[in-house]
Design a protein around this motif. Sequence first.
Motif, PDB file in Angstrom:
ATOM      1  N   LEU A   1       0.818  -1.207   0.000  1.00  0.00           N
ATOM      2  CA  LEU A   1       0.000   0.000   0.000  1.00  0.00           C
ATOM      3  C   LEU A   1       0.856   1.264   0.000  1.00  0.00           C
ATOM      4  CD1 LEU A   1      -2.968  -0.785   2.439  1.00  0.00           C
ATOM      5  CD2 LEU A   1      -2.973  -0.721  -0.054  1.00  0.00           C
ATOM      6  N   ARG A   2       1.961   1.249   0.739  1.00  0.00           N
ATOM      7  CA  ARG A   2       2.842   2.417   0.749  1.00  0.00           C
ATOM      8  C   ARG A   2       3.431   2.658  -0.634  1.00  0.00           C
ATOM      9  NH1 ARG A   2       7.291   1.812   5.190  1.00  0.00           N
ATOM     10  NH2 ARG A   2       7.826   3.904   4.416  1.00  0.00           N
ATOM     11  N   GLY A   3       3.862   1.590  -1.286  1.00  0.00           N
ATOM     12  CA  GLY A   3       4.423   1.723  -2.626  1.00  0.00           C
ATOM     13  C   GLY A   3       3.393   2.164  -3.638  1.00  0.00           C
ATOM     14  N   LEU A   4       2.193   1.587  -3.550  1.00  0.00           N
ATOM     15  CA  LEU A   4       1.120   1.923  -4.474  1.00  0.00           C
ATOM     16  C   LEU A   4       0.714   3.387  -4.317  1.00  0.00           C
ATOM     17  CD1 LEU A   4      -0.949   0.997  -6.582  1.00  0.00           C
ATOM     18  CD2 LEU A   4      -2.392   0.205  -4.693  1.00  0.00           C
TER      19      LEU A   4
ATOM     20  N   ALA B   1     -13.508  -6.675  -2.718  1.00  0.00           N
ATOM     21  CA  ALA B   1     -12.691  -5.647  -2.071  1.00  0.00           C
ATOM     22  C   ALA B   1     -11.383  -5.425  -2.833  1.00  0.00           C
ATOM     23  CB  ALA B   1     -12.408  -6.030  -0.625  1.00  0.00           C
ATOM     24  N   MET B   2     -10.817  -6.500  -3.393  1.00  0.00           N
ATOM     25  CA  MET B   2      -9.604  -6.353  -4.201  1.00  0.00           C
ATOM     26  C   MET B   2      -9.886  -5.549  -5.458  1.00  0.00           C
ATOM     27  SD  MET B   2      -7.371  -9.880  -3.897  1.00  0.00           S
ATOM     28  CE  MET B   2      -8.614 -10.973  -4.566  1.00  0.00           C
ATOM     29  N   ARG B   3     -11.024  -5.799  -6.079  1.00  0.00           N
ATOM     30  CA  ARG B   3     -11.397  -5.036  -7.266  1.00  0.00           C
ATOM     31  C   ARG B   3     -11.554  -3.558  -6.935  1.00  0.00           C
ATOM     32  NH1 ARG B   3     -15.947  -9.521  -8.884  1.00  0.00           N
ATOM     33  NH2 ARG B   3     -14.649 -10.831 -10.241  1.00  0.00           N
ATOM     34  N   THR B   4     -12.204  -3.282  -5.823  1.00  0.00           N
ATOM     35  CA  THR B   4     -12.395  -1.892  -5.417  1.00  0.00           C
ATOM     36  C   THR B   4     -11.063  -1.209  -5.177  1.00  0.00           C
ATOM     37  OG1 THR B   4     -14.529  -2.418  -4.407  1.00  0.00           O
ATOM     38  CG2 THR B   4     -13.441  -0.394  -3.681  1.00  0.00           C
ATOM     39  N   LEU B   5     -10.154  -1.893  -4.484  1.00  0.00           N
ATOM     40  CA  LEU B   5      -8.828  -1.350  -4.228  1.00  0.00           C
ATOM     41  C   LEU B   5      -8.098  -1.063  -5.529  1.00  0.00           C
ATOM     42  CD1 LEU B   5      -6.384  -0.709  -2.394  1.00  0.00           C
ATOM     43  CD2 LEU B   5      -5.869  -3.170  -2.388  1.00  0.00           C
ATOM     44  N   ALA B   6      -8.157  -1.993  -6.459  1.00  0.00           N
ATOM     45  CA  ALA B   6      -7.442  -1.829  -7.724  1.00  0.00           C
ATOM     46  C   ALA B   6      -7.967  -0.641  -8.513  1.00  0.00           C
ATOM     47  CB  ALA B   6      -7.540  -3.108  -8.549  1.00  0.00           C
ATOM     48  N   HIS B   7      -9.287  -0.526  -8.620  1.00  0.00           N
ATOM     49  CA  HIS B   7      -9.877   0.557  -9.411  1.00  0.00           C
ATOM     50  C   HIS B   7      -9.702   1.918  -8.743  1.00  0.00           C
ATOM     51  CE1 HIS B   7     -11.671  -1.635 -12.750  1.00  0.00           C
ATOM     52  NE2 HIS B   7     -11.998  -2.589 -11.897  1.00  0.00           N
ATOM     53  N   ARG B   8      -9.408   1.927  -7.457  1.00  0.00           N
ATOM     54  CA  ARG B   8      -9.152   3.191  -6.775  1.00  0.00           C
ATOM     55  C   ARG B   8      -7.856   3.827  -7.269  1.00  0.00           C
ATOM     56  NH1 ARG B   8      -8.298   2.223  -0.754  1.00  0.00           N
ATOM     57  NH2 ARG B   8     -10.367   1.275  -1.051  1.00  0.00           N
ATOM     58  N   TYR B   9      -6.908   3.000  -7.683  1.00  0.00           N
ATOM     59  CA  TYR B   9      -5.588   3.515  -8.038  1.00  0.00           C
ATOM     60  C   TYR B   9      -5.279   3.462  -9.530  1.00  0.00           C
ATOM     61  CZ  TYR B   9      -4.239   3.753  -3.120  1.00  0.00           C
ATOM     62  OH  TYR B   9      -4.155   4.084  -1.789  1.00  0.00           O
ATOM     63  N   ALA B  10      -5.991   2.658 -10.293  1.00  0.00           N
ATOM     64  CA  ALA B  10      -5.617   2.482 -11.701  1.00  0.00           C
ATOM     65  C   ALA B  10      -6.860   2.350 -12.571  1.00  0.00           C
ATOM     66  CB  ALA B  10      -4.723   1.251 -11.867  1.00  0.00           C
ATOM     67  N   SER B  11      -6.769   2.900 -13.762  1.00  0.00           N
ATOM     68  CA  SER B  11      -7.843   2.713 -14.742  1.00  0.00           C
ATOM     69  C   SER B  11      -7.645   1.415 -15.517  1.00  0.00           C
ATOM     70  CB  SER B  11      -7.882   3.898 -15.712  1.00  0.00           C
ATOM     71  OG  SER B  11      -6.634   4.040 -16.382  1.00  0.00           O
TER      72      SER B  11
ATOM     73  N   LEU C   1       0.079   3.502 -13.772  1.00  0.00           N
ATOM     74  CA  LEU C   1      -0.116   2.260 -13.030  1.00  0.00           C
ATOM     75  C   LEU C   1      -1.065   1.310 -13.739  1.00  0.00           C
ATOM     76  CD1 LEU C   1      -0.466   3.645  -9.389  1.00  0.00           C
ATOM     77  CD2 LEU C   1       1.545   2.560 -10.410  1.00  0.00           C
ATOM     78  N   SER C   2      -0.754   0.024 -13.618  1.00  0.00           N
ATOM     79  CA  SER C   2      -1.637  -1.054 -14.054  1.00  0.00           C
ATOM     80  C   SER C   2      -1.676  -2.062 -12.919  1.00  0.00           C
ATOM     81  CB  SER C   2      -1.106  -1.707 -15.330  1.00  0.00           C
ATOM     82  OG  SER C   2      -1.868  -2.852 -15.673  1.00  0.00           O
ATOM     83  N   LEU C   3      -2.877  -2.536 -12.566  1.00  0.00           N
ATOM     84  CA  LEU C   3      -3.005  -3.465 -11.455  1.00  0.00           C
ATOM     85  C   LEU C   3      -3.606  -4.781 -11.929  1.00  0.00           C
ATOM     86  CD1 LEU C   3      -4.171  -1.129  -8.558  1.00  0.00           C
ATOM     87  CD2 LEU C   3      -1.928  -2.139  -8.918  1.00  0.00           C
ATOM     88  N   SER C   4      -3.002  -5.877 -11.468  1.00  0.00           N
ATOM     89  CA  SER C   4      -3.476  -7.223 -11.782  1.00  0.00           C
ATOM     90  C   SER C   4      -4.067  -7.839 -10.521  1.00  0.00           C
ATOM     91  CB  SER C   4      -2.330  -8.097 -12.299  1.00  0.00           C
ATOM     92  OG  SER C   4      -1.749  -7.544 -13.460  1.00  0.00           O
ATOM     93  N   VAL C   5      -5.349  -8.181 -10.556  1.00  0.00           N
ATOM     94  CA  VAL C   5      -6.008  -8.831  -9.427  1.00  0.00           C
ATOM     95  C   VAL C   5      -5.834 -10.336  -9.591  1.00  0.00           C
ATOM     96  CG1 VAL C   5      -8.193  -9.201  -8.230  1.00  0.00           C
ATOM     97  CG2 VAL C   5      -7.655  -6.948  -9.188  1.00  0.00           C
ATOM     98  N   ILE C   6      -5.059 -10.931  -8.687  1.00  0.00           N
ATOM     99  CA  ILE C   6      -4.764 -12.368  -8.749  1.00  0.00           C
ATOM    100  C   ILE C   6      -5.736 -13.106  -7.844  1.00  0.00           C
ATOM    101  CG2 ILE C   6      -2.971 -14.112  -8.519  1.00  0.00           C
ATOM    102  CD1 ILE C   6      -2.366 -11.886 -10.572  1.00  0.00           C
ATOM    103  N   ILE C   7      -6.489 -14.039  -8.405  1.00  0.00           N
ATOM    104  CA  ILE C   7      -7.550 -14.725  -7.666  1.00  0.00           C
ATOM    105  C   ILE C   7      -7.150 -16.177  -7.417  1.00  0.00           C
ATOM    106  CG2 ILE C   7     -10.003 -15.284  -7.614  1.00  0.00           C
ATOM    107  CD1 ILE C   7     -10.324 -13.149  -9.867  1.00  0.00           C
TER     108      ILE C   7
END
Length: 366
Positions: free
Chosen positions: A205-208, A234-244, A218-224
């Motif tokens: 989170l600090r790095g992000l 919740a992971m999806r929400t976190l990812a979309h908060r920081y990256a399109s 930024l690009s985020l990959s949600v690993i399931i």
Amino acid sequence: MPDLIVTPFLDDYLILRPGSAAGLKIPAHRYLELRTAASDMTMPSWLASRVQRTWGLDISHRRPDEALLIRDPSPYGHGRASYEVNNGCNWNCDHCVYGDKVHEGLAWEPRERLLHILRDAGVVWLELGGGECTIDRHFPETYALAYNLGMMVEILTNGSTLHRPSMLELLTTRRPYRVTLSVYGATAETFDGFTQRRGAFDHFLRGLAAASEAGLPLSLSVIITRKNVHEINAMRTLAHRYASRVREYGNMSPTFDGGADPLDEQAPDYIRNETPFTGCDAGHTSLNVNPFGLATVCKVSRDHPIPLLTAGVAGLARLGGIADRVLQRQGACTGCALQKKCTKCMPLVKMYRRADAPLNRYCQHA
């Protein structure tokens, strides 16, 4: 440092700006004109106008040799490459395709030669990964040289070092094409359990947050997997908060050396239906390089490696022929009536076979 890269890319000629996804395609005669302009110290008006419209950048009063890095044509035509800087990692995720993550890689002098070889091969887009590439002792020099040679650099990282001032300075003075991070959970309990490292979620989170605040692309990959599927929303929400740019991955693969452990991490409900494999450019216009400078068709197909440090850039002339052979259907796949619907390339099928994976993971006959 130049603001723009003027470069051949496969059959095209492009003008690119590091840190930006936007680009310009120009005809061959314009590329030749810019090579001449760089020596004549005259900035063409058509270029200044298009750059202003595309990036809002005024280069009209600048010298071409200051604003432009003009790359030479390459007879090899490998436009993209992935370079596994170091397979070592500071986390220990069970789904990882690298298996035993041994911390080892090239010393600086051979690595410097390797990057020049990739430049001479025509590589424009370079992916730096691992392992965790940013903990490699020569990562700063590796990244800076790739940038200075006129490559659009993408970094695959777990984000654990992005908050460090030295890393932020490196990436903001030489902006990457993309920084890709993976989301392994939405709480410390799940994330730290996934990576088997206490404090991993806090570092992520600090790095992000630091990368986002610095305006890095930024690009985020949600690993399931079965360990975090309960936090998928919740992971999806976190990812979309920081990256399109957010992608999801639920299909686990064996390790590159045939280990089956990652398959045990699969969340059964998230095995995705994939499109039929109809071929790819691997080995012809793209390649992979491992931590020791061995070039292969891709990350999956590691047979018949070419030692770039001894063979030089000319060794890559063999890679297309290797690719044509390894992509051909072999063994029980030869003559299969379902080939046109098969979603797996032959090198990936061989990985599953080495791992004694259940047939339903990679074959429609199951």
